[in-house]
Design a protein around this motif. Structure first.
Motif, mmCIF file in Angstrom:
data_model
loop_
_atom_site.group_PDB
_atom_site.id
_atom_site.type_symbol
_atom_site.label_atom_id
_atom_site.label_comp_id
_atom_site.label_asym_id
_atom_site.label_seq_id
_atom_site.Cartn_x
_atom_site.Cartn_y
_atom_site.Cartn_z
ATOM 1 N N ALA A 238 -6.611 12.519 1.594
ATOM 2 C CA ALA A 238 -5.869 11.259 1.622
ATOM 3 C C ALA A 238 -6.042 10.560 0.285
ATOM 4 O O ALA A 238 -7.114 10.645 -0.336
ATOM 5 N N GLN A 239 -4.986 9.879 -0.144
ATOM 6 C CA GLN A 239 -5.043 9.070 -1.355
ATOM 7 C C GLN A 239 -4.145 7.858 -1.160
ATOM 8 O O GLN A 239 -3.077 7.961 -0.553
ATOM 9 N N ALA A 240 -4.606 6.723 -1.636
ATOM 10 C CA ALA A 240 -3.870 5.478 -1.436
ATOM 11 C C ALA A 240 -4.004 4.596 -2.670
ATOM 12 O O ALA A 240 -5.044 4.594 -3.340
ATOM 13 N N THR A 241 -2.950 3.862 -2.948
ATOM 14 C CA THR A 241 -2.934 2.874 -4.020
ATOM 15 C C THR A 241 -2.704 1.502 -3.407
ATOM 16 O O THR A 241 -1.739 1.306 -2.656
ATOM 17 N N LEU A 242 -3.615 0.577 -3.715
ATOM 18 C CA LEU A 242 -3.522 -0.788 -3.209
ATOM 19 C C LEU A 242 -3.022 -1.687 -4.336
ATOM 20 O O LEU A 242 -3.576 -1.675 -5.440
ATOM 21 N N PRO B 289 -7.349 -9.069 11.683
ATOM 22 C CA PRO B 289 -7.124 -10.482 11.342
ATOM 23 C C PRO B 289 -8.346 -11.208 10.809
ATOM 24 O O PRO B 289 -8.200 -12.281 10.222
ATOM 25 N N ASP B 290 -9.565 -10.650 10.985
ATOM 26 C CA ASP B 290 -10.760 -11.297 10.434
ATOM 27 C C ASP B 290 -10.958 -10.978 8.958
ATOM 28 O O ASP B 290 -11.891 -11.499 8.338
ATOM 29 N N TRP B 291 -10.086 -10.107 8.367
ATOM 30 C CA TRP B 291 -10.288 -9.663 6.991
ATOM 31 C C TRP B 291 -9.022 -9.864 6.149
ATOM 32 O O TRP B 291 -8.499 -8.912 5.565
ATOM 33 N N PRO B 292 -8.501 -11.088 6.033
ATOM 34 C CA PRO B 292 -7.327 -11.307 5.189
ATOM 35 C C PRO B 292 -7.693 -11.187 3.717
ATOM 36 O O PRO B 292 -8.849 -11.369 3.317
ATOM 37 N N GLY B 293 -6.709 -10.864 2.886
ATOM 38 C CA GLY B 293 -6.971 -10.772 1.459
ATOM 39 C C GLY B 293 -5.794 -10.208 0.708
ATOM 40 O O GLY B 293 -4.673 -10.080 1.231
ATOM 41 N N ALA B 294 -6.025 -9.856 -0.532
ATOM 42 C CA ALA B 294 -5.036 -9.214 -1.394
ATOM 43 C C ALA B 294 -5.813 -8.260 -2.294
ATOM 44 O O ALA B 294 -6.406 -8.671 -3.293
ATOM 45 N N LEU B 295 -5.829 -6.972 -1.940
ATOM 46 C CA LEU B 295 -6.676 -5.985 -2.599
ATOM 47 C C LEU B 295 -5.870 -5.099 -3.530
ATOM 48 O O LEU B 295 -4.707 -4.773 -3.267
ATOM 49 N N ARG B 296 -6.526 -4.669 -4.596
ATOM 50 C CA ARG B 296 -5.945 -3.669 -5.480
ATOM 51 C C ARG B 296 -7.012 -2.603 -5.749
ATOM 52 O O ARG B 296 -8.214 -2.858 -5.653
ATOM 53 N N GLY B 297 -6.551 -1.415 -6.098
ATOM 54 C CA GLY B 297 -7.477 -0.336 -6.378
ATOM 55 C C GLY B 297 -6.915 1.012 -5.973
ATOM 56 O O GLY B 297 -5.779 1.134 -5.503
ATOM 57 N N GLU B 298 -7.722 2.049 -6.160
ATOM 58 C CA GLU B 298 -7.365 3.427 -5.829
ATOM 59 C C GLU B 298 -8.394 3.978 -4.852
ATOM 60 O O GLU B 298 -9.597 3.868 -5.080
ATOM 61 N N LEU B 299 -7.916 4.599 -3.765
ATOM 62 C CA LEU B 299 -8.787 5.208 -2.759
ATOM 63 C C LEU B 299 -8.479 6.700 -2.673
ATOM 64 O O LEU B 299 -7.312 7.110 -2.673
ATOM 65 N N ARG B 300 -9.523 7.508 -2.582
ATOM 66 C CA ARG B 300 -9.381 8.953 -2.409
ATOM 67 C C ARG B 300 -10.398 9.419 -1.382
ATOM 68 O O ARG B 300 -11.541 8.959 -1.366
ATOM 69 N N SER B 301 -9.975 10.367 -0.547
ATOM 70 C CA SER B 301 -10.909 10.934 0.427
ATOM 71 C C SER B 301 -10.484 12.358 0.753
ATOM 72 O O SER B 301 -9.291 12.680 0.787
ATOM 73 N N ARG B 302 -11.471 13.205 0.977
ATOM 74 C CA ARG B 302 -11.223 14.550 1.465
ATOM 75 C C ARG B 302 -12.457 15.002 2.235
ATOM 76 O O ARG B 302 -13.561 14.496 2.036
ATOM 77 N N LEU C 281 0.866 -1.180 0.000
ATOM 78 C CA LEU C 281 0.000 0.000 0.000
ATOM 79 C C LEU C 281 0.897 1.222 0.000
ATOM 80 O O LEU C 281 1.878 1.289 0.750
ATOM 81 N N GLU C 282 0.555 2.199 -0.842
ATOM 82 C CA GLU C 282 1.252 3.483 -0.881
ATOM 83 C C GLU C 282 0.223 4.582 -0.655
ATOM 84 O O GLU C 282 -0.796 4.631 -1.346
ATOM 85 N N ALA C 283 0.496 5.474 0.304
ATOM 86 C CA ALA C 283 -0.484 6.509 0.631
ATOM 87 C C ALA C 283 0.210 7.803 1.007
ATOM 88 O O ALA C 283 1.345 7.809 1.498
ATOM 89 N N THR C 284 -0.482 8.916 0.762
ATOM 90 C CA THR C 284 -0.073 10.240 1.221
ATOM 91 C C THR C 284 -1.322 10.974 1.680
ATOM 92 O O THR C 284 -2.454 10.550 1.403
ATOM 93 N N GLY C 285 -1.120 12.081 2.362
ATOM 94 C CA GLY C 285 -2.285 12.833 2.824
ATOM 95 C C GLY C 285 -1.897 14.015 3.676
ATOM 96 O O GLY C 285 -0.713 14.301 3.890
ATOM 97 N N ALA C 286 -2.903 14.707 4.154
ATOM 98 C CA ALA C 286 -2.690 15.878 5.002
ATOM 99 C C ALA C 286 -3.848 15.987 5.979
ATOM 100 O O ALA C 286 -4.987 15.615 5.669
ATOM 101 N N LEU C 287 -3.536 16.488 7.165
ATOM 102 C CA LEU C 287 -4.546 16.696 8.204
ATOM 103 C C LEU C 287 -4.322 18.069 8.808
ATOM 104 O O LEU C 287 -3.221 18.375 9.272
#
Length: 672
Positions: A497-501, A511-524, A481-487
């Motif tokens: 915030a923005q993250a790349t999975l 631990p109840d949510w194992p996996g291998a995710l890909r995608g793009e997340l953005r929030s403001r 996971l790669e992410a950057t952001g500001a608060l």
């Protein structure tokens, strides 16, 4: 001829006058002078009496007549400090009272930092204190003004708004006894009957409290405050205050306060009581209440005024933090105990906190606060099966170059999945160093899941107003996971915030949510001026696997106060969910479950739901169209063998037919 003889028109004595004649002339002159003084005194007295009568007439005209009131108010407005404004739409009654002002508006500039000194090159940041009210009633008593005391037999405010400016006062550590508030009004004030109805208090537009009703009395002078049975009914609860506070007499205090906080319907409100007794030689502060279980705390200070010996103890048998915030649903109660003692700013403390099955133990630790310097020497907390140690210091002696240095080290942390089959172990190090105007953050987290390892690295910079996350990476065998952001927290809370999975496995953190995710997340988002949430979230090109199930889809959502909009298209395992809509003054929502298998989304759940749902119309009464069927539903203690909802229900007009059927329902008791 002498000057006296010339002044009174007497013939001069002959040159050969006898001593007896000269003595007689002197006696005559003295008598004439006394007579003249008497005449002058009478004339002065008459003049002074005339001036006094004129002043009395003028004062009476100012205080007792409408034109005098208008003239006096105009002079008050003309003499306000630069930038200060006072207006009103109408006025009734003389200044002697009761005087009623309608449509009052008052604004006054205030320095955000009271200690700021403007220079030729730099000015001080300014805010504005604003007050407005539909009605203000004043009934002053005039004679006490001769003794520099403003006495109001009555003070009434109705339908008002008080907006307080933000303060940018530099951060300062508390200093005893300077931390105690001083009482220094420009004019002694006594208000025997204060009545306030419907006053909203805001902070730069954000709501703080709405006072529905306030009654009580107040006396304030240099170094002394007396509050007479003050009672406040507000949207935050009901509060009372009574007693004396006298900074001029070694802060002698005798205060009693109570609070019954506002609670959601059906919930027991939190009740608190506070007592403050004593002075700097010996002061006792006691807090007690039910939130909803007993809460007790006491503080004893005694000895030297500047560096007293003190002892603090606090205990809560079941503290529901939701009651303090007015939450509608109960939170898991907290049981805690804390004990601390010390001299001046040197403190030794220890305690424990339990929430459900979680336990946090504060081992014997030491804090030192002296000369605007704070030191952790160290602070040790046992939590999550491990230990967190905090060392560091903050030096605020020079506000322009305040420095901070903090190191957090966590070792042996552990947490497990709900079924106990998966256990995570972690160690972490976090450091913050620099000046408050510019500091740097760096941290590492190492996680173990069986023989697999994940690492998290965090770097960032910040100042007194905001923090920038320049790099947040999480790497594990499956991906990263790669992410950057500001608060930002000044002037209001905001974030981006923005993250790349890329094969990111959330199971290293949950631990109840194992996996291998890909995608793009953005929030403001952030907090609006009225204190409500504003946020946007986008999740695009989602893919991979989650809890052993294939995942694909996208989502967009937005919140703006009480308005919501969004769309979701998600496939997870054997479930497919399609939904879109908006909720504002009107509702337009459609959802399709084709189907929804509960165990795909919720660990420990089971059952299948399929069908469609549509809501349209006014938010308070939308039209409903539903065709849903479910079988073998279970989540926690809730069960339903079969559920079916079918039909239409138009709230606004027309006929509808909506059928609800359920069997094998277990929701606290069995029913069909």
């Amino acid at each position: 001829m002498s000057r006296g003889e010339r002044r009174f028109g007497l013939a001069p004595l002959p040159a050969d006058a006898t001593p007896e004649q000269r003595e007689a002339r002197i006696a005559q002159l003295r008598a004439l002078r006394r007579a003249r003084r008497r005449r002058l005194a009478v004339r002065s007295g008459i003049g002074a009496l005339a001036l006094l009568l004129l002043a009395a007439v003028a004062v009476t005209w100012l205080l007792m007549t409408i034109r005098g009131r208008d003239a006096l108010l105009a002079q008050i407005v003309a003499r306000l400090p630069a930038g200060t404004e006072l207006t009103w739409e109408a006025a009734d009654g003389p200044v002697s009272g009761p005087m009623t002002l309608h449509g009052v508006r008052f604004s006054m500039p205030r320095q955000r930092d009271p200690d700021c000194v403007p220079t030729a090159r730099a000015s001080c940041a300014m805010g504005t204190l604003r007050f407005q009210a539909q009605t203000v009633v004043l009934a002053p008593s005039l004679l006490p003004l001769l003794g520099r005391t403003l006495r109001l037999d009555a003070l009434e405010v109705r339908d008002g708004v008080l907006d307080l400016p933000r303060s940018d006062t530099p951060l300062k550590l508390p200093r005893w006894p300077d931390v105690l508030p001083q009482i220094a009004p420009p004019l002694a004030l006594r208000a025997d009957a204060i009545r306030i109805d419907d006053l909203a208090i805001r902070h730069e537009g954000a709501p703080l409290v709405v006072i529905r009703r306030l009654r009580g009395g107040l006396q304030a002078s240099a170094g002394r405050l007396h509050v007479e049975h003050l009672a406040i009914d507000s949207d935050r609860g009901r509060f009372t205050l009574h007693g004396d506070y006298q900074p001029a007499r070694d802060f002698r205090s005798d205060l009693t306060a109570t609070a019954v906080l506002a609670a959601a319907p059906g919930r027991t409100p939190a009740r608190l009581g506070l007592v403050v007794r004593g002075d700097l030689k010996r002061m006792v502060v006691a807090l007690a209440g039910d939130v909803p279980d007993p809460l007790r705390a006491s503080l004893l200070l005694q000895g030297d005024k500047a560096t007293p010996h003190w002892q603090l103890s606090a205990r809560g048998d079941g503290l529901d933090l939701g009651l303090l915030a007015g939450a509608a649903t109960p939170a898991t109660p907290l049981r805690f105990s804390l004990s601390a003692r010390g001299k001046g700013g040197d403190a030794q403390l220890q305690g424990a906190l339990h929430q459900g099955e979680r336990a946090f133990v504060l081992q014997p630790s030491r804090l030192r606060l002296q000369d605007q310097q704070l030191q952790l020497q160290p602070l040790v907390l046992d939590a999550f099966g491990g230990r967190v140690t905090a060392n560091g210091s903050a030096d605020l002696r020079d506000p322009a170059h305040a420095a901070v240095r903090l190191a957090l080290n966590a070792r042996g942390l552990r947490w497990s999945s709900a079924d106990g089959r998966t256990t995570l172990r972690g160690d972490a190090d976090l450091g913050v160093a620099g000046q408050l105007q510019r500091w740097a953050l760096q941290g590492q987290l190492r996680l173990l899941r069986g023989n697999e390892r994940a690492e998290v690295e965090l770097t960032g910079t910040g100042d007194m107003d905001r923090m920038q996350v320049t790099r947040l990476t999480a790497t594990m065998p499956q991906g990263r996971l790669e992410a950057t952001g500001a608060l930002a927290w000044t002037p209001a809370l905001e974030w981006t915030a923005q993250a790349t999975l890329a094969g990111f496995d959330p199971g290293y953190f949950a631990p109840d949510w194992p996996g291998a995710l890909r995608g793009e997340l953005r929030s403001r988002g952030g907090l609006r001026a009225d204190g409500r949430l504003r946020a946007e979230l986008q999740a695009h090109d989602l893919g991979g696997r989650l809890r052993g199930r294939a995942l694909a889809g996208h989502a967009d959502a937005a919140i703006d106060g009480d308005a919501y909009r969004g769309q979701l298209a998600l496939t997870l395992g054997g479930s497919r969910i399609d939904a879109r809509g908006s909720v504002d003054t009107a509702v337009a929502v459609t959802a399709s479950l084709a189907p929804l298998r509960l165990d795909d989304l919720l660990p420990g759940a089971r059952g299948v739901l399929r069908g469609t749902l549509a809501l349209r119309g006014a938010r308070t009464a939308p039209d409903i169209a539903v065709d849903l069927a479910g079988s073998d539903l279970a989540f926690g203690a809730y069960r339903a063998s079969r559920v079916q909802a079918q039909g239409r229900l138009p709230w606004r007009a027309g006929d509808g037919d909506l059928r609800l059927e359920a069997s094998g329902v277990q929701a606290g008791l069995p029913l069909d």
